[in-house]
Design an enzyme around this catalytic site. Structure first.
Site, PDB file in Angstrom:
ATOM      1  N   ASP A 182      89.730  37.301  46.933  1.00  0.00           N
ATOM      2  CA  ASP A 182      89.346  36.587  48.145  1.00  0.00           C
ATOM      3  C   ASP A 182      90.217  37.108  49.283  1.00  0.00           C
ATOM      4  O   ASP A 182      91.326  37.579  49.050  1.00  0.00           O
ATOM      5  CB  ASP A 182      89.362  35.054  48.008  1.00  0.00           C
ATOM      6  CG  ASP A 182      90.631  34.492  47.401  1.00  0.00           C
ATOM      7  OD1 ASP A 182      91.690  35.151  47.451  1.00  0.00           O
ATOM      8  OD2 ASP A 182      90.576  33.353  46.885  1.00  0.00           O
ATOM      9  N   HIS A 220      94.282  38.481  45.886  1.00  0.00           N
ATOM     10  CA  HIS A 220      94.173  37.414  46.885  1.00  0.00           C
ATOM     11  C   HIS A 220      94.825  37.941  48.157  1.00  0.00           C
ATOM     12  O   HIS A 220      96.048  37.920  48.284  1.00  0.00           O
ATOM     13  CB  HIS A 220      94.910  36.147  46.418  1.00  0.00           C
ATOM     14  CG  HIS A 220      94.324  35.494  45.216  1.00  0.00           C
ATOM     15  ND1 HIS A 220      93.081  34.904  45.222  1.00  0.00           N
ATOM     16  CD2 HIS A 220      94.801  35.331  43.964  1.00  0.00           C
ATOM     17  CE1 HIS A 220      92.815  34.400  44.030  1.00  0.00           C
ATOM     18  NE2 HIS A 220      93.848  34.650  43.246  1.00  0.00           N
TER      19      HIS A 220
HETATM   20  C1  XIL Z   1      93.144  28.164  41.014  1.00  0.00           C
HETATM   21  C2  XIL Z   1      91.799  27.449  41.082  1.00  0.00           C
HETATM   22  O1  XIL Z   1      90.943  28.195  41.909  1.00  0.00           O
HETATM   23  C3  XIL Z   1      91.978  26.045  41.621  1.00  0.00           C
HETATM   24  O2  XIL Z   1      90.768  25.314  41.503  1.00  0.00           O
HETATM   25  C4  XIL Z   1      93.091  25.312  40.871  1.00  0.00           C
HETATM   26  O3  XIL Z   1      93.322  24.071  41.490  1.00  0.00           O
HETATM   27  C5  XIL Z   1      94.353  26.124  40.849  1.00  0.00           C
HETATM   28  O4  XIL Z   1      94.089  27.403  40.290  1.00  0.00           O
HETATM   29  N1  XIL Z   1      95.788  32.462  40.338  1.00  0.00           N
HETATM   30  C6  XIL Z   1      95.051  32.240  39.194  1.00  0.00           C
HETATM   31  C7  XIL Z   1      93.945  31.255  39.211  1.00  0.00           C
HETATM   32  O5  XIL Z   1      95.247  32.948  38.199  1.00  0.00           O
HETATM   33  O6  XIL Z   1      93.799  30.614  37.962  1.00  0.00           O
HETATM   34  C8  XIL Z   1      94.139  30.236  40.303  1.00  0.00           C
HETATM   35  O7  XIL Z   1      92.972  29.405  40.345  1.00  0.00           O
HETATM   36  C9  XIL Z   1      94.390  30.917  41.622  1.00  0.00           C
HETATM   37  C10 XIL Z   1      95.642  31.739  41.567  1.00  0.00           C
END
Ligand code: XIL
Length: 297
Positions: free
Chosen positions: A235, A204
């Site tokens: 992302d 991320h």
């Molecule tokens: C996020 C989802 O995208 C959202 O819809 C939810 O509200 C929260 O979780 N790290 C992870 C993912 O491992 O499971 C998370 O996903 C984003 C951060």
């Protein structure tokens, strides 16, 4: 190749996306997802709060919806996730000590039995480290420092056929404390024979920061410990084309980087939608970042 999945497959890799069960009725969404990707992660539907809402009562309806949608289209599925400080059901949040330890083991056994032999990988443990490389304080950590290896040993016995991954964010920069903390744990697990097959780097990327120049070093260093690596939740703020191209190239340069998953389809589907971080815009059009990724595969 003209799709992300087909382009990745040319080098034996996959290109995946997170899928939300609630969007499977949206035909723009399913058309893009079905065309472009060959790996799927359930965005929320296989997390502990979804799969075991009451202790000992498992619910796989949403997870199975995604699993069935994906496999009917020839896609593979990554399981996400079994043991995590977040998105625990209420009953689990209020447990501690040996009862929480047992609940974690029972949860892993219950969920993995349902998906036994069906998944490509499981994110067994998610986000267990602090930014400085120490262990995150959580109710799970409170059960004892060995909780992570107990989770992995339990998982191996529950389904010996599925790859077992440790997954985390901010472990892309090789000189960062958290990266080193996770690296030392994998090294320790490998030296003591604790079962682990892969490390998931969520990837991320935020702000204006460029891709860490040592990102490829991080991937190859983990791989050198004898695990596969994957970019599991990609992302990037404003979908920087250079960062998308760079992270794709880094994976392509490391033989044990087995695939890339973006964390959603269109910007409007993203948990970070205000940052427009994905490869398709809200209308489902390919963005410049899409082309930069496709060209790097
Ligand atoms: C996020 C989802 O995208 C959202 O819809 C939810 O509200 C929260 O979780 N790290 C992870 C993912 O491992 O499971 C998370 O996903 C984003 C951060």
């Amino acid at each position: 190749a003209s799709t992300l999945g087909a382009a990745a497959a040319q080098s034996g890799r996959y290109f995946g996306t997170a899928i939300a069960a609630g969007r499977l009725g949206d035909s723009t969404y399913t058309t893009i997802a079905g065309r472009e990707f060959n790996m799927v992660t359930a965005e929320n539907e296989m997390k502990p709060d979804a799969t075991e809402p009451q202790r000992g009562q498992f619910n796989f309806s949403s997870g199975d919806q995604i699993y069935n949608w994906a496999t009917q289209r020839g896609m593979k599925v990554r399981g996400h996730t079994l043991a995590w400080h977040a998105q625990q059901p209420g009953w689990m949040q209020s447990l501690s000590g040996s009862s929480l330890r047992q609940a974690m083991i029972d949860h892993i056994n219950g969920v993995m039995a349902h998906y036994k032999g069906k998944l490509a990988a499981w994110d067994v443990v998610n986000e267990a480290f602090n930014e400085d490389g120490s262990r995150r304080q959580s109710n799970l950590q409170g059960t004892g420092n060995d909780w992570i290896e107990v989770a992995f040993r339990t998982a191996r016995t529950a389904d010996p056929s599925v790859k077992l991954c440790y997954n985390d964010y901010n472990i892309e920069n090789w000189s960062y404390g958290k990266t080193q903390g996770v690296y030392r744990m994998i090294q320790d697990f490998k030296s003591r024979g604790v079962p682990i097959d892969c490390v998931g780097l969520q990837t991320h990327f935020t702000g204006g920061s460029s891709l860490p120049s040592n990102f490829q070093t991080t991937l190859s260093s983990f791989a050198a410990l004898g695990v596969d690596v994957a970019l599991t939740e990609v992302d990037v703020t404003n979908a920087s084309t250079s960062q998308y191209a760079g992270l794709t190239q880094a994976c392509m340069n490391v033989p044990r980087c087995i695939g890339i998953t973006v964390w959603g389809v269109r910007d409007s589907d993203s948990w970070r939608s205000s940052e427009s971080p994905l490869l398709f815009d809200g209308g489902g059009n390919k963005k410049a970042a899409y082309t930069s990724v496709l060209n790097a595969l």
